[in-house]
Design a protein around this motif. Sequence first.
Motif, short mmCIF file in Angstrom:
data_model
loop_
_atom_site.label_atom_id
_atom_site.label_comp_id
_atom_site.label_asym_id
_atom_site.label_seq_id
_atom_site.Cartn_x
_atom_site.Cartn_y
_atom_site.Cartn_z
N LYS A 102 0.90 -1.36 -0.13
CA LYS A 102 0.14 0.19 -0.07
C LYS A 102 0.83 1.29 0.05
N ALA A 103 2.00 1.26 0.57
CA ALA A 103 3.10 2.32 0.78
C ALA A 103 3.44 2.60 -0.77
N ALA A 104 3.77 1.56 -1.37
CA ALA A 104 4.31 1.82 -2.91
C ALA A 104 3.18 2.34 -3.67
N ALA A 105 1.98 1.73 -3.69
CA ALA A 105 0.70 1.85 -4.48
C ALA A 105 0.41 3.37 -4.23
N SER A 106 0.27 3.83 -2.93
CA SER A 106 -0.27 5.04 -2.99
C SER A 106 0.76 6.07 -3.16
N SER A 107 1.89 5.75 -3.50
CA SER A 107 3.04 6.71 -3.75
C SER A 107 3.45 6.99 -5.19
N GLY A 108 2.41 6.31 -6.04
CA GLY A 108 2.74 6.18 -7.56
C GLY A 108 3.31 5.25 -8.24
N ALA A 109 3.46 3.95 -7.84
CA ALA A 109 3.98 2.87 -8.37
C ALA A 109 3.13 2.59 -9.45
N ASN A 110 3.50 2.15 -10.49
CA ASN A 110 2.40 1.64 -11.69
C ASN A 110 2.49 0.20 -11.77
N ARG A 111 3.26 -0.61 -11.20
CA ARG A 111 3.16 -2.24 -10.85
C ARG A 111 3.57 -2.52 -9.75
N ILE A 112 2.91 -3.39 -8.98
CA ILE A 112 3.36 -3.92 -7.84
C ILE A 112 3.74 -5.39 -8.04
N VAL A 113 4.97 -5.85 -7.88
CA VAL A 113 5.30 -7.38 -8.20
C VAL A 113 5.58 -8.06 -7.05
N LEU A 114 5.01 -9.25 -6.82
CA LEU A 114 5.08 -9.76 -5.55
C LEU A 114 6.13 -11.06 -5.80
N CYS A 115 7.43 -11.21 -5.04
CA CYS A 115 8.49 -11.69 -5.15
C CYS A 115 8.76 -13.02 -4.22
N ASP A 116 8.72 -14.13 -4.82
CA ASP A 116 9.10 -15.16 -4.21
C ASP A 116 10.68 -15.34 -4.19
N THR A 117 11.42 -14.58 -3.35
CA THR A 117 12.73 -14.19 -3.46
C THR A 117 13.55 -15.58 -3.20
N ASN A 118 13.13 -16.21 -1.91
CA ASN A 118 13.81 -17.50 -1.79
C ASN A 118 13.46 -18.74 -2.41
N GLY A 119 12.33 -18.75 -3.34
CA GLY A 119 12.04 -19.88 -4.23
C GLY A 119 11.52 -20.72 -3.54
N GLY A 120 10.82 -20.73 -2.17
CA GLY A 120 10.23 -21.82 -1.58
C GLY A 120 9.08 -21.87 -1.49
N SER A 121 8.34 -21.15 -2.35
CA SER A 121 6.63 -21.27 -2.10
C SER A 121 6.17 -22.27 -2.94
N LEU A 122 4.87 -22.69 -2.64
CA LEU A 122 4.18 -23.70 -3.48
C LEU A 122 3.19 -22.85 -4.16
N PRO A 123 2.59 -23.70 -5.19
CA PRO A 123 1.72 -23.12 -6.30
C PRO A 123 0.44 -22.60 -5.62
N GLU A 124 -0.11 -23.59 -4.66
CA GLU A 124 -1.50 -23.33 -3.98
C GLU A 124 -1.27 -21.97 -3.33
N GLU A 125 -0.20 -21.75 -2.39
CA GLU A 125 -0.08 -20.77 -1.77
C GLU A 125 -0.10 -19.45 -2.66
N VAL A 126 0.96 -19.60 -3.33
CA VAL A 126 1.14 -18.28 -4.48
C VAL A 126 -0.30 -17.95 -4.89
N GLY A 127 -1.08 -18.99 -5.53
CA GLY A 127 -2.23 -18.51 -6.04
C GLY A 127 -3.29 -17.91 -5.17
N SER A 128 -3.12 -18.32 -3.82
CA SER A 128 -4.27 -17.96 -2.70
C SER A 128 -3.74 -16.42 -2.28
N VAL A 129 -2.49 -16.33 -1.82
CA VAL A 129 -2.05 -14.90 -1.63
C VAL A 129 -2.40 -13.90 -2.73
N THR A 130 -1.89 -14.03 -4.01
CA THR A 130 -2.28 -13.39 -5.21
C THR A 130 -3.66 -12.92 -5.15
N ARG A 131 -4.49 -13.71 -4.92
CA ARG A 131 -5.67 -13.48 -5.11
C ARG A 131 -6.20 -12.49 -4.16
#
Length: 302
Positions: free
Chosen positions: A149-178
């Motif tokens: 919200k801090a980035a979005a309210s300050s003028g970001a045009n895209r917000i990218v959700l990063c799985d930086t450590n690469g350990g998440s599972l598809p069901e979790e990624v889908g649920s959180v993204t939704r």
Amino acid sequence: TQGEAINFSVADKCRIAEELDSLGVDFIEGGWPGSNPRDVAFFEDIRRLKLKHARIAAFGATRRRGLTCESDKSIQSLIEAQTPVVTIFGKSWELHVTEALRMSLEENLDIIADTVKYLSRNADVVVYDAEHFFDGYRSNPEYAIDTLKAAASSGANRIVLCDTNGGSLPEEVGSVTRTVSDLIKIPLGIHCHNDGELAVANTLAAVAAGADHVQGTINGYGERCGNANLCSVIPNLELKLGCRAIGHERLKKLRETAHLVSEIANLALYPSAAFVGDSAFAHKGGVHVSAVERNPITYEHI
């Protein structure tokens, strides 16, 4: 270029950028101009090339603690790169805020907002990468969302959700993204690493849940176990999910691009690479061969 075996010259990077442009990639992240002379030279040279489609992005981090954006040399290097797109990453995981940066959670929110606001006045598009977002959401969902919200309210045009450590599972990624797509009303992106061999699956799960900006690399090259492989993501988006990524006609260039990048990287392309490898549509077993000669659909998914 963060893969251990990858070492591109400026000319290499420019050649790859031209190929990605021809392939139909929308954004090309060219490097971190404040980090080394080679990336500075790339941003100077790429301005002389006539790209037809892609927009170049300079990459960096939010401003340092105790500095203003005007006094932070790394932030100023992003401006000096003169790219139409700037991508910056900030911290979403409270562990990183308190342990790595050693600052308060509120100060981190202020830094995100201040940096995005400053850059949005100096670039056509600001992409905000929420580093370690899924780990952060798992630990403290309310705070992880507050960073977005801090980035979005300050003028970001895209917000990218990063799985930086690469350990998440598809069901979790889908649920959180939704969940995030219901709360954040600007375009969402996904950035996955492949440490669990799930970067492509996680990327597709995020797109199915509402993300429409995908980050990845040709052949999946990248830090540690690599990034989401665009040579698998793109055809799955186009042919399986019904999304327009680069268009069906340009899919014909995908194998050519995969081989070119592997040649420049001086790495052999894995024969069993999906869609683009030499073995992807080859058949050895007699039963397979016999059936494919009658109808390829018997043993080929596309």
